[in-house]
Write an enzyme that holds these catalytic residues in place. Sequence first.
Site, PDB file in Angstrom:
ATOM      1  N   LYS A   1      25.730  -3.438  -0.156  1.00 19.21           N
ATOM      2  CA  LYS A   1      27.206  -3.385  -0.181  1.00 19.21           C
ATOM      3  C   LYS A   1      27.732  -2.623   1.020  1.00 19.21           C
ATOM      4  CE  LYS A   1      26.759  -2.740  -5.149  1.00 19.21           C
ATOM      5  NZ  LYS A   1      26.792  -1.622  -6.100  1.00 19.21           N
TER       6      LYS A   1
ATOM      7  N   ARG B   1       0.799  -1.226   0.000  1.00 19.60           N
ATOM      8  CA  ARG B   1       0.000   0.000   0.000  1.00 19.60           C
ATOM      9  C   ARG B   1       0.832   1.278   0.000  1.00 19.60           C
ATOM     10  NH1 ARG B   1      -2.793  -3.838   1.598  1.00 19.60           N
ATOM     11  NH2 ARG B   1      -0.804  -4.378   2.523  1.00 19.60           N
ATOM     12  N   THR B   2       1.781   1.347   0.922  1.00 18.06           N
ATOM     13  CA  THR B   2       2.468   2.632   1.100  1.00 18.06           C
ATOM     14  C   THR B   2       3.278   2.981  -0.139  1.00 18.06           C
ATOM     15  OG1 THR B   2       2.584   2.068   3.442  1.00 18.06           O
ATOM     16  CG2 THR B   2       3.894   3.944   2.708  1.00 18.06           C
TER      17      THR B   2
ATOM     18  N   ARG C   1      11.061   3.846   3.645  1.00 21.58           N
ATOM     19  CA  ARG C   1      10.694   2.879   4.706  1.00 21.58           C
ATOM     20  C   ARG C   1      11.963   2.137   5.095  1.00 21.58           C
ATOM     21  NH1 ARG C   1       5.652  -1.175   4.688  1.00 21.58           N
ATOM     22  NH2 ARG C   1       4.691   0.828   5.210  1.00 21.58           N
TER      23      ARG C   1
ATOM     24  N   HIS D   1       4.563   5.658  11.714  1.00 20.19           N
ATOM     25  CA  HIS D   1       4.129   5.535  10.321  1.00 20.19           C
ATOM     26  C   HIS D   1       3.197   6.720  10.050  1.00 20.19           C
ATOM     27  CE1 HIS D   1       3.110   3.937   6.521  1.00 20.19           C
ATOM     28  NE2 HIS D   1       2.782   2.693   6.847  1.00 20.19           N
TER      29      HIS D   1
HETATM   30  N1   CP Z   1      -0.449  -0.093   5.800  1.00 16.76           N
HETATM   31  C1   CP Z   1       0.782  -0.336   5.286  1.00 16.76           C
HETATM   32  O1   CP Z   1       1.791   0.286   5.668  1.00 16.76           O
HETATM   33  O2   CP Z   1       0.795  -1.305   4.332  1.00 16.76           O
HETATM   34  P1   CP Z   1       2.081  -1.779   3.510  1.00 16.76           P
HETATM   35  O3   CP Z   1       3.028  -2.423   4.489  1.00 16.76           O
HETATM   36  O4   CP Z   1       1.575  -2.701   2.454  1.00 16.76           O
HETATM   37  O5   CP Z   1       2.717  -0.529   2.940  1.00 16.76           O
END
Ligand code: CP
Length: 305
Positions: free
Chosen positions: A80, A51-52, A101, A129
């Site tokens: 590396k 999603r993100t 991320r 998040h």
């Molecule tokens: N909600 C969320 O962060 O989903 P993903 O891990 O798929 O990005």
Amino acid sequence: MRNLIDITDLTVEEIDALVATANDIIANPDKYCEACHRKKLATLFFEPSTRTRLSFEAAMLELGGTVLGFSQANSSSASKGESVSDTVRVVGCYADIIAMRHPKEGAPMVAAMHSPVPIINAGDGGHNHPTQTLTDLLTIQREKGRFDNLTVGLCGDLKFGRTVHSLIHALSRYTGIHFVLISPEELRLPEYIIHDVLEKKNMSFEETQDLEAVMPKLDILYMTRVQRERFFNEADYIRLKDSYILTLDKLKNAKEDLCILHPLPRVNEIATNVDEDSRACYFKQAQNGKYIRMALILKLLGVEV
Ligand code: CP
């Protein structure tokens, strides 16, 4: 230059403005379709995501921009031994904004200290998040019409669930919020959040292990997945993973206008036939993620429409 590392980097007024922009994008998508012409978003994902990452990419494409990046650490020079700070200094030469991320808590903050372009934290370990929280807030606003006077149940892995941590920070800035923290003992909300956020801000909250007992009072039920990737031992994960499974039967005593949220991915926490219940909002929530990320990209790039 603005970054988004923690949801509290944004004021309540800025969040209201982002939600308003996202609602305007939903109503008038054509108005925004060239807003980021010739701008580039880099998605640096050192951890898996559906999603993100894809909603960030769709957001930039729908704004008329382009995207580049990687979806796993082992396809980048991190494999590396390159540091996060060097990576963003280099990627900042190629892109106008970066969504990152990383499994290590604080990595996006380190990135922001060295990046020549805005950094967006797209999830750091079990910490925060913030763009999921913006997604959650847009969904709450669209479903409930307000951010205050709500009883909010947070259910499942409250220890490792970074979406829960960010959402508590965000909602604790509004009035009349009562948090119901529903988890097994081992997955309780960390003490530092109870102390530094809930107690310090004098928030109303209760802790329980019994979802059905508290169901009738909830306005929002935020289900979460038990975060397998954060466990030190598989046996503990297996013992705890099915602590809560939301079924239609368990919703019998819930409010008619309950709003059921889940950041997804779902493993086993919500029975699939709940998806057809009008109170299930988690797929709308996933869609809202694209619109609020469009609003955020516009804000951090300083693009006026
Ligand atoms: N909600 C969320 O962060 O989903 P993903 O891990 O798929 O990005």
